[in-house]
Design an enzyme around this catalytic site. Sequence first.
Site, PDB file in Angstrom:
ATOM      1  N   ASP A 119       0.850  -1.186   0.000  1.00  0.00           N
ATOM      2  CA  ASP A 119       0.000   0.000   0.000  1.00  0.00           C
ATOM      3  C   ASP A 119       0.890   1.242   0.000  1.00  0.00           C
ATOM      4  OD1 ASP A 119      -1.965   1.910   0.383  1.00  0.00           O
ATOM      5  OD2 ASP A 119      -2.605   1.163   2.327  1.00  0.00           O
ATOM      6  N   ASP A 162       0.894   5.147   0.179  1.00  0.00           N
ATOM      7  CA  ASP A 162       0.057   6.290   0.552  1.00  0.00           C
ATOM      8  C   ASP A 162       0.552   7.574  -0.099  1.00  0.00           C
ATOM      9  OD1 ASP A 162      -1.512   4.698   2.185  1.00  0.00           O
ATOM     10  OD2 ASP A 162      -0.364   5.159   3.992  1.00  0.00           O
ATOM     11  N   SER A 213      -6.114   3.496  -4.846  1.00  0.00           N
ATOM     12  CA  SER A 213      -6.788   3.310  -3.557  1.00  0.00           C
ATOM     13  C   SER A 213      -8.066   4.156  -3.499  1.00  0.00           C
ATOM     14  CB  SER A 213      -5.847   3.704  -2.418  1.00  0.00           C
ATOM     15  OG  SER A 213      -5.579   5.087  -2.460  1.00  0.00           O
ATOM     16  N   HIS A 263      -2.426   0.437  -4.559  1.00  0.00           N
ATOM     17  CA  HIS A 263      -2.317  -0.899  -3.968  1.00  0.00           C
ATOM     18  C   HIS A 263      -1.643  -1.784  -5.016  1.00  0.00           C
ATOM     19  CE1 HIS A 263      -6.148  -0.038  -1.423  1.00  0.00           C
ATOM     20  NE2 HIS A 263      -5.068   0.497  -0.885  1.00  0.00           N
ATOM     21  N   GLU A 298       3.106   0.471   3.252  1.00  0.00           N
ATOM     22  CA  GLU A 298       2.656  -0.616   4.109  1.00  0.00           C
ATOM     23  C   GLU A 298       2.670  -1.906   3.313  1.00  0.00           C
ATOM     24  OE1 GLU A 298      -0.836   0.861   6.732  1.00  0.00           O
ATOM     25  OE2 GLU A 298      -0.750   2.178   4.974  1.00  0.00           O
TER      26      GLU A 298
END
Length: 183
Positions: free
Chosen positions: A89, A91, A120, A127, A149
């Site tokens: 992930d 961001d 996302s 993602h 992540e």
Amino acid sequence: MARAHTVTCSPRCRKARSRAQKNTLPTELTTRDRWVRRSATKVPLTVAGMAASSTDPRTWSTHNDAAASTAGVGLGFVLSDVDDVVCIDLDHCLDTLTGRLAPWAAAILRDAGTTYVEVSPSGDGLHIWGRADVRQGRRIRRPDGTAVEIYGTGRYIAMTGRRHGSCPSILADLSAVVSKLTA
């Protein structure tokens, strides 16, 4: 009557193109019974609208059942230790106005290779889906405040089906990029 701006040759071709674009999720994900619905605040829900759990398979359902449900605002996929499906992930890496990808995210995407990537729910993250052995999730804070992540089990990921660029609907081996990020 031919028009310069037309993309398809006929209404039949237009419908076929539209159907193909809607089915962008990888088969490796849609054939697993690990789907949930999600609320606007990203809380996992069952297809009936009750609270779901990322660790309780009794609250998950098939992709078809989750897609047909009207509970919540969208879909989510649960990552489980029964296989090696993972999600990276990224961001705040995508400029929502220009669609431009941050250089650090472009490097990760390049390292990931040919795999399924979707935008996302926020519209400014990505993602990256694939396969790797990730038994414990990691959140890696970048110096600029953004985060990467990596999850492989015990989490669910909010799905949009909004493919990034021309990525394929397959899951590639992400072991090398995961090792590089966690080194």
